[in-house]
Motif scaffolding. Structure first.
Motif, short mmCIF file in Angstrom:
data_model
loop_
_atom_site.label_atom_id
_atom_site.label_comp_id
_atom_site.label_asym_id
_atom_site.label_seq_id
_atom_site.Cartn_x
_atom_site.Cartn_y
_atom_site.Cartn_z
N GLY A 84 -51.62 -23.32 -5.15
CA GLY A 84 -51.23 -22.14 -5.89
C GLY A 84 -50.70 -21.06 -4.98
O GLY A 84 -49.67 -20.42 -5.27
N ASP A 85 -51.37 -20.86 -3.85
CA ASP A 85 -50.91 -19.86 -2.88
C ASP A 85 -49.53 -20.22 -2.33
O ASP A 85 -48.66 -19.35 -2.19
N LEU A 86 -49.33 -21.50 -2.03
CA LEU A 86 -48.04 -21.94 -1.50
C LEU A 86 -46.93 -21.70 -2.52
O LEU A 86 -45.85 -21.21 -2.17
N ALA A 87 -47.21 -22.01 -3.78
CA ALA A 87 -46.21 -21.78 -4.83
C ALA A 87 -45.91 -20.28 -4.97
O ALA A 87 -44.75 -19.88 -5.12
N GLY A 88 -46.96 -19.47 -4.93
CA GLY A 88 -46.77 -18.03 -5.07
C GLY A 88 -45.92 -17.46 -3.95
O GLY A 88 -44.98 -16.68 -4.19
N TRP A 89 -46.22 -17.85 -2.72
CA TRP A 89 -45.44 -17.35 -1.59
C TRP A 89 -44.01 -17.88 -1.63
O TRP A 89 -43.06 -17.14 -1.31
N ALA A 90 -43.83 -19.14 -2.01
CA ALA A 90 -42.48 -19.70 -2.11
C ALA A 90 -41.66 -18.93 -3.13
O ALA A 90 -40.47 -18.63 -2.92
N PHE A 91 -42.30 -18.58 -4.26
CA PHE A 91 -41.59 -17.85 -5.30
C PHE A 91 -41.25 -16.44 -4.84
O PHE A 91 -40.10 -15.99 -4.97
N ALA A 274 -46.15 -11.18 -7.96
CA ALA A 274 -46.89 -10.37 -7.00
C ALA A 274 -48.12 -9.75 -7.65
O ALA A 274 -49.20 -9.66 -7.03
N LEU A 275 -47.97 -9.32 -8.90
CA LEU A 275 -49.10 -8.76 -9.66
C LEU A 275 -50.22 -9.78 -9.77
O LEU A 275 -51.40 -9.48 -9.50
N ALA A 276 -49.88 -11.01 -10.16
CA ALA A 276 -50.89 -12.06 -10.33
C ALA A 276 -51.58 -12.38 -9.00
O ALA A 276 -52.80 -12.58 -8.95
N MET A 277 -50.80 -12.45 -7.91
CA MET A 277 -51.39 -12.76 -6.61
C MET A 277 -52.28 -11.62 -6.11
O MET A 277 -53.31 -11.85 -5.47
N ALA A 278 -51.89 -10.39 -6.40
CA ALA A 278 -52.72 -9.25 -5.99
C ALA A 278 -54.05 -9.22 -6.74
O ALA A 278 -55.09 -8.85 -6.19
N ARG A 279 -54.03 -9.62 -8.01
CA ARG A 279 -55.27 -9.69 -8.78
C ARG A 279 -56.26 -10.66 -8.12
O ARG A 279 -57.47 -10.46 -8.18
N ASP A 280 -55.71 -11.73 -7.51
CA ASP A 280 -56.55 -12.73 -6.86
C ASP A 280 -56.76 -12.44 -5.38
O ASP A 280 -57.23 -13.30 -4.63
N ARG A 281 -56.34 -11.25 -4.95
CA ARG A 281 -56.50 -10.81 -3.57
C ARG A 281 -55.73 -11.67 -2.58
O ARG A 281 -56.12 -11.84 -1.43
N GLY A 285 -54.21 -5.18 -2.68
CA GLY A 285 -54.75 -4.75 -3.96
C GLY A 285 -53.87 -3.82 -4.76
O GLY A 285 -53.79 -3.95 -6.00
N PRO A 286 -53.19 -2.84 -4.15
CA PRO A 286 -52.36 -1.92 -4.94
C PRO A 286 -51.28 -2.61 -5.77
O PRO A 286 -50.83 -2.07 -6.78
N LEU A 287 -50.86 -3.82 -5.36
CA LEU A 287 -49.84 -4.54 -6.12
C LEU A 287 -50.35 -5.04 -7.47
O LEU A 287 -49.57 -5.52 -8.28
N ALA A 288 -51.66 -4.94 -7.71
CA ALA A 288 -52.20 -5.31 -9.01
C ALA A 288 -51.80 -4.30 -10.09
O ALA A 288 -52.00 -4.54 -11.28
#
Length: 359
Positions: A84-91, A274-281, A285-288
């Protein structure tokens, strides 16, 4: 500020169309034609097949997980945190590069490459801050105008009788060209990343993905045939404005509008992931907060505009997004689906390899 469910099926379809049509028609046909020549049509089919598989996999996953974040969420839930992290960063990385490419396209057609690109990003960031409903309405208007201009251009060029030098068929360039063209099809991801802002997401997202992709495939096929017929071998060094000299000024305006629509949809998608990834730390955090995520997305795109050119931005984006969709297909495989995710996964990996040498 947290998202609200305000987007209809029509809104979601236009968000996808705004992203795909803006990128594909005005940004990647020339470099793809340079790689494949008249085999551009074969490359278009290859890219379309992979995109269809990705679209179906994404639709199945979006119906199961109607949340902001797209494959970041799917990979995390189906394959584990690392994927999931890899997909998020790739996106985030790939689509921020796409934002830069589309902004530079706006600036180039407007005659002020860097200044125009930065101005476009700033203006659309401000628009996004006013709410996703206004952004979706703006995208709808842009798509309608661009489709009308493209339709008029196709009819005008199709009736021309000027002889041109046919483009050479270059089979060795089919896969690299398909990888570049895939950049143009990736807009349906914007629909999935808006999962928390779509009404009845379980039904709306899959339908919007399929409808927007089908319309885009038809538009691309028509434009590719007309462009090859009108320009032949010159397509590799031309823009779509050269297809019909009489309509060139109108096409340049339409190109700016199309790239703006694509940029608008891209910024929506990147900020939500970015919002979703910030929610999961996984991001600060401010990107949430959605507004903070939108501002930071705009700033990152401006930084890229000041440091890369259009072609390099497209190549990097294609590579990252192909990895992103490879993870989406692997995630869909775990739902019990088999043939479509398998074809999509293999296709993504093959095209990623084809584009790797251009990085």
């Amino acid at each position: 500020m947290q998202p609200a469910r305000s987007l209809t099926l029509t809104d979601a379809v236009f968000v996808g169309l705004g992203s795909m049509i803006g990128a594909g028609v005005f940004a990647v046909f020339a470099p793809a034609a340079a790689a494949a020549g008249s085999a551009l049509l074969v490359s278009l089919v290859v890219a379309g097949v992979v995109a269809c598989c990705n679209a179906l996999s994404s639709a199945w996953l979006a119906a199961r997980y109607p949340q902001s974040g797209g494959t970041y969420v799917y990979g995390r839930e189906r394959l584990g945190r690392v994927w999931g992290d890899l997909a998020g960063w790739a996106f985030v990385l790939g689509k921020t590069a796409s934002c830069a490419a589309m902004a530079l396209t706006v600036g180039t057609y407007a005659g002020f490459p860097t200044t125009g690109a930065v101005a476009a990003i700033v203006a659309l960031t401000v628009l996004n801050l006013t709410g996703v409903r206004k952004s979706a309405l703006a995208t709808r208007v842009i798509v309608v105008v661009v489709l009308l201009v493209l339709g008029t251009t196709a009819i005008t060029a199709a009736t021309a009788r000027e002889a041109v030098q046919p483009a050479e068929f270059l089979p060795a360039g089919i896969l690299p060209a398909a990888a570049l063209l895939f950049f143009a099809f990736a807009g349906y991801a914007r629909i999935a990343t808006l999962g928390e802002e779509v009404r009845e997401p379980e039904r709306t997202i899959p339908r919007a993905v399929v409808i927007s992709l089908a319309i885009t495939l038809v538009v691309y096929a028509v434009v590719a045939v007309v462009a090859l017929r009108a320009l032949g071998s010159d397509l590799a060094s031309s823009t779509l404005a050269d297809v019909s000299p009489a309509l060139a000024p109108v096409l340049r305006v339409a190109a700016c509008l199309a790239a703006l629509g694509s940029l608008l949809s891209l910024q929506l998608g990147v900020s939500r992931t970015a919002l979703a990834m910030a929610r999961d730390r996984r991001l600060p955090g401010p990107l949430a907060d959605l507004r903070v995520a939108e501002v930071c997305t705009g700033l990152a795109a401006v930084a890229l505009v000041l440091s890369v050119d259009v072609t390099r931005a497209i190549v990097f984006s294609s590579f990252c997004v192909l990895l992103y969709y490879a993870i989406a297909n692997a995630s869909a495989w775990t739902l019990g689906k088999r043939i479509v995710p398998a074809v999509g996964l293999i296709g993504c990996l093959v095209l990623a390899g084809a584009v790797l040498w251009q990085l």
